[in-house]
Write a protein that holds these residues in place. Structure first.
Motif, short mmCIF file in Angstrom:
data_model
loop_
_atom_site.label_atom_id
_atom_site.label_comp_id
_atom_site.label_asym_id
_atom_site.label_seq_id
_atom_site.Cartn_x
_atom_site.Cartn_y
_atom_site.Cartn_z
N CYS A 159 0.81 -1.30 0.07
CA CYS A 159 -0.05 -0.16 -0.05
C CYS A 159 1.09 1.31 -0.03
N ASN A 161 -0.47 4.46 0.24
CA ASN A 161 -1.45 5.51 0.82
C ASN A 161 -1.01 6.42 2.03
N CYS A 163 -2.11 6.23 5.23
CA CYS A 163 -3.06 6.99 5.76
C CYS A 163 -2.31 7.06 7.21
N TYR A 165 -2.48 7.12 10.27
CA TYR A 165 -2.85 6.06 11.41
C TYR A 165 -2.28 4.79 11.30
N CYS A 166 -2.10 4.38 9.98
CA CYS A 166 -2.02 3.17 9.54
C CYS A 166 -0.53 2.48 9.28
N VAL A 168 0.20 -0.58 8.11
CA VAL A 168 0.02 -1.61 6.76
C VAL A 168 1.31 -1.00 5.86
N PRO A 169 1.38 0.23 5.42
CA PRO A 169 2.13 0.61 4.44
C PRO A 169 3.93 0.21 4.81
N HIS A 240 -10.53 2.06 -1.61
CA HIS A 240 -10.36 3.17 -1.07
C HIS A 240 -11.13 4.38 -1.80
FE1 SF4 Z 1 -3.31 1.62 3.08
FE2 SF4 Z 1 -3.81 1.35 5.77
FE3 SF4 Z 1 -4.85 3.41 4.34
FE4 SF4 Z 1 -5.89 0.90 3.89
S1 SF4 Z 1 -6.03 2.25 5.61
S2 SF4 Z 1 -5.20 2.53 2.42
S3 SF4 Z 1 -3.81 -0.38 4.13
S4 SF4 Z 1 -2.89 2.99 4.53
#
Ligand code: SF4
Ligand code: SAM
Length: 440
Positions: A159, A161, A163, A165-166, A168-169, A240
């Motif tokens: 990912c 993106n 975000c 708080y996230c 994942v990336p 998204h």
């Molecule tokens: Fe990527 Fe996390 Fe945002 Fe989902 S919430 S788009 S995994 S950064």
């Protein structure tokens, strides 16, 4: 030679479910068979999630459960994969002295090598390096089919993106999309083996192909998959909102196989919070997309993800989220209390709300959404709906189960011969997470 046994527990999102299917194949390839109790296993693995702190803390708790088994049988191999493994790496081996191996997100394919090393040389090992794009494209998971009616098919990984708080990336690395012809070929192969429904999977499927030269858009990919003969149903996750194009929205009015359900995480209804979250849309942008979706497909039901208690969230911001929930009338929502993740931008923000206040808002949101969910699902009572039958029900009693187009589970008494078929089922009872049906 006696067959070796492995026990595997999977936490977190559908990406981990796919990785676990790959793990099963790889371990079977080196002579292991899966068992459903850790105390019968020679190898115990946890495939972990680090999206929220609680999930991460649980990993250490779960590992503790295996220590007494290891004390009794020192030859037991214990391993951790997934997002926590990626994040913590070597450190986990130091913290947990009875842990043998740690494998990260890009290193599932190295699991057999790590296991054999632990078996033969009693070596503890880690593999958590990020791989380059080409290697990752070559390693996209292809897994064996075991009487599956439905399958996840990964179309992209990672990912970009960020975000705020996230995590994942940070743990899954940069976005790569798989060539569309490979995806279509995999689905044709799955259908030939009896699969009837596929869910195209990625952290943000809507940005599929955007970074690959000459690749088609996600909407075009849906059109291609819709044409696969023998496939009955098509779904995708997750979307998204910022990349939800009109071309993609219109697919819901054009493609017969595309199920009438979309999971479209909104996260917040407040523009100020959405900006702090780095989501790339406003509440109005989101609502306009929802309106178009409902126009092209009036039967569409939406589900979402919402975070409560993001740093600096005021009562006014929270009211905007409640207003969003009322306007969209989601059929269901995953609601989360914000959890600060080290290394993310939001973890640096000042947070002056008390946990009591966050909890109180969280409960208000859940109460409102529960009423909406109840209303959405009760609407099906007495209706006869097409259900794709997936298998024998966990409820036992000779029941089978399947899903409606809205991804709602229906358990009902029926012949196993119906597995793999779409059958009309009358909805007789509606529960919180599933329905009870009957053949009309
Ligand atoms: Fe990527 Fe996390 Fe945002 Fe989902 S919430 S788009 S995994 S950064
Ligand atoms: N890529 C998907 C998306 O953007 O919708 C989902 C990824 S994430 C695994 C699933 C959900 O977890 C997110 O939609 C968000 O609501 C929630 N989440 C992610 N990070 C969080 C955090 N730090 N605290 C609370 N919830 C979080």
């Amino acid at each position: 030679m006696q067959q070796k046994a492995f026990y595997l527990e999977t936490f977190g999102c559908q990406m981990n479910v796919v990785d676990s299917e790959r793990i099963v194949d790889l371990l079977e390839g080196i002579g292991y068979a899966q068992v459903d109790a850790a105390d019968q296993a020679d190898l115990v693995l946890l495939n972990t999630c680090s999206v929220r702190e609680k999930a991460e803390r649980k990993v250490y708790g779960h590992l503790g459960r295996f220590k007494p088994i290891k004390d009794q049988r020192p030859e037991l191999i214990i391993g951790v994969g997934g997002c926590v493994a990626q994040q913590e790496g070597e450190k986990m081996l130091e913290t947990v002295p009875y842990l043998d191996l740690v494998f990260g997100i890009h290193n599932v394919h190295r699991l057999p090598e790590l296991v054999l090393q632990a078996e033969e040389k009693h070596l503890r090992g880690t593999a958590t390096e990020f791989l380059d794009r080409e290697t990752r494209l070559n390693l996209f998971p292809q897994r064996s089919v075991r009487d599956n009616v439905t399958r996840f098919v990964t179309v992209m990984q990672g990912c970009d993106n960020f975000c705020s708080y996230c995590i994942v990336p940070h743990v899954r690395g940069r976005e790569v999309s798989r060539p569309s012809r490979e995806i279509v070929a995999e689905i044709e192969g799955l259908v030939a083996q009896g699969v009837r429904e596929v869910t195209l999977l990625g952290q943000n499927v809507n940005s599929y192909g955007l970074k690959e030269e000459g690749e088609i858009s996600f909407a075009r990919l849906l059109h291609k998959v819709d044409q696969v003969a023998g496939l009955e149903r098509l779904r995708f996750a997750t979307s998204h909102p910022k990349d939800m194009t009109d071309e993609l929205i219109d697919c819901f009015g054009q493609l017969d196989k595309l199920c009438k359900h979309i999971h479209l995480p909104v996260q917040s209804g407040s523009d100020r919070i959405l900006k702090l979250m780095n989501r790339g849309y406003t509440a109005n942008d989101y609502l306009r997309k929802v309106e178009r979706l409902k126009t092209v497909c009036p039967q569409l039901r939406l589900t979402t993800d919402i975070i409560v208690g993001f740093p600096g969230e005021t009562e006014e911001d929270f009211q905007a989220t409640l207003a969003m929930v009322e306007k969209v009338r989601y059929a269901d929502a995953f609601t989360f209390l914000y959890s600060p993740r080290t290394g993310t931008a939001a973890a640096e923000l000042n947070d002056d709300q008390s946990s009591v206040q966050k909890q109180e808002r969280f409960e208000r949101l859940c109460a409102q959404q529960n009423r909406n969910s109840e209303e959405a699902w009760q609407a099906d009572l007495g209706e006869v709906l097409p259900v794709l039958v997936e298998g024998e029900s966990k409820q036992g009693d000779g029941q089978i189960f399947g899903r409606t187009t809205w991804n709602r589970i229906v358990n009902f008494a029926g012949d196993k011969e119906l597995i793999g078929k779409i059958v009309p089922v009358r909805i007789a009872k509606v529960f919180r997470n599933s329905n009870l049906g009957e053949l009309p």
